[in-house]
Scaffold this active site. Structure first.
Site, short mmCIF file in Angstrom:
data_model
loop_
_atom_site.label_atom_id
_atom_site.label_comp_id
_atom_site.label_asym_id
_atom_site.label_seq_id
_atom_site.Cartn_x
_atom_site.Cartn_y
_atom_site.Cartn_z
N ARG A 9 -37.43 16.89 5.55
CA ARG A 9 -37.82 15.70 6.31
C ARG A 9 -36.70 14.66 6.29
NH1 ARG A 9 -39.43 10.74 5.63
NH2 ARG A 9 -39.53 10.87 3.36
N VAL A 10 -36.41 14.13 7.48
CA VAL A 10 -35.54 12.96 7.59
C VAL A 10 -36.34 11.89 8.31
CG1 VAL A 10 -33.30 14.14 7.50
CG2 VAL A 10 -34.48 13.92 9.68
N SER A 11 -36.04 10.63 8.01
CA SER A 11 -36.88 9.54 8.52
C SER A 11 -36.69 9.25 10.00
CB SER A 11 -36.62 8.26 7.72
OG SER A 11 -36.99 8.47 6.37
N THR A 12 -35.48 9.48 10.53
CA THR A 12 -35.22 9.19 11.94
C THR A 12 -34.45 10.34 12.56
OG1 THR A 12 -33.06 8.15 11.56
CG2 THR A 12 -34.99 6.72 11.39
N GLN A 15 -30.72 10.64 11.50
CA GLN A 15 -30.33 11.12 10.18
C GLN A 15 -30.07 12.63 10.20
OE1 GLN A 15 -33.39 9.79 7.46
NE2 GLN A 15 -32.38 7.83 7.12
#
Length: 200
Positions: A9-12, A15
């Site tokens: 998982r990356v926040s945006t 990223q």
């Protein structure tokens, strides 16, 4: 047949998830079993994660790089951990924290240590998130106190604003016609009028 899955998982969308992908490869997670979400970790309403949970079967292994990749809300992380390990009977491996590997220490002491470490890490992750928000709020408040303006920059008034405003004041131009001549919205024109000390 037991499967090994990797959750990334990356926040945006900006990223880069490559660091997590490399860690999954090194662990031995097949490329087709890597699931990526480009979304905030504030809750578990993420399409990739939801699909993955449905796939997981007893004795499968779920690999994550760090506990905050799973989520950032303390209570939600603990609930998901319970769901995965107790209800779905899936093993979880947290690469950055070897103590959080449910394949090891299946006895009472091993489970107890794992639960304590998980609660501590989840708490730290949430506390750090709250600190970040607090620092942001304090920074904004301090900047406002110094006179820093936030939001969209106010639009500069065109050179012929005063002439057109005078025509509007005299009644020879409607507000809509005046705003069209100035190339702004009716709302912007009326806002400028409202900001002027001497309206007409």
């Amino acid at each position: 047949m037991q499967q090994v899955y990797g959750y990334i998982r990356v926040s945006t969308r900006d990223q880069n998830e490559e660091r997590q992908v490399i860690a999954m490869r090194e662990f031995g997670v097949p490329e087709e079993n890597m699931v990526i979400d480009k979304q905030s970790g504030k809750n578990f309403a993420r399409p990739g994660y939801r699909r993955l949970v449905k796939k997981l079967k007893p004795a499968d292994t779920l690999v994550i790089k760090s506990i905050d990749r799973l989520g950032r809300n303390y209570d939600d992380v603990l609930e998901q951990w319970r769901l995965l390990t107790k209800e779905k009977q899936v093993d979880i491996v947290v690469l950055d924290m070897p103590l959080l590997d449910t394949r090891k220490g299946r006895d009472l002491i091993g489970t107890l240590i794992s639960d304590i470490v998980l609660q501590l890490l989840s708490y730290v992750a949430q506390t750090e998130r709250e600190f970040i928000h607090q620092r942001q709020a304090e920074g904004i408040a301090a900047a406002k106190a110094r006179g820093v303006k936030f939001g969209r920059r106010p639009k500069n008034r065109p050179a012929d604003y005063e002439i057109i405003k005078k025509a509007w004041c005299e009644g020879s131009l409607s507000a809509r016609a005046a705003s069209q001549q100035l190339g702004v919205t009716h709302r912007t024109f009326m806002k400028w009028i409202g900001q002027d000390n001497s309206k007409c």
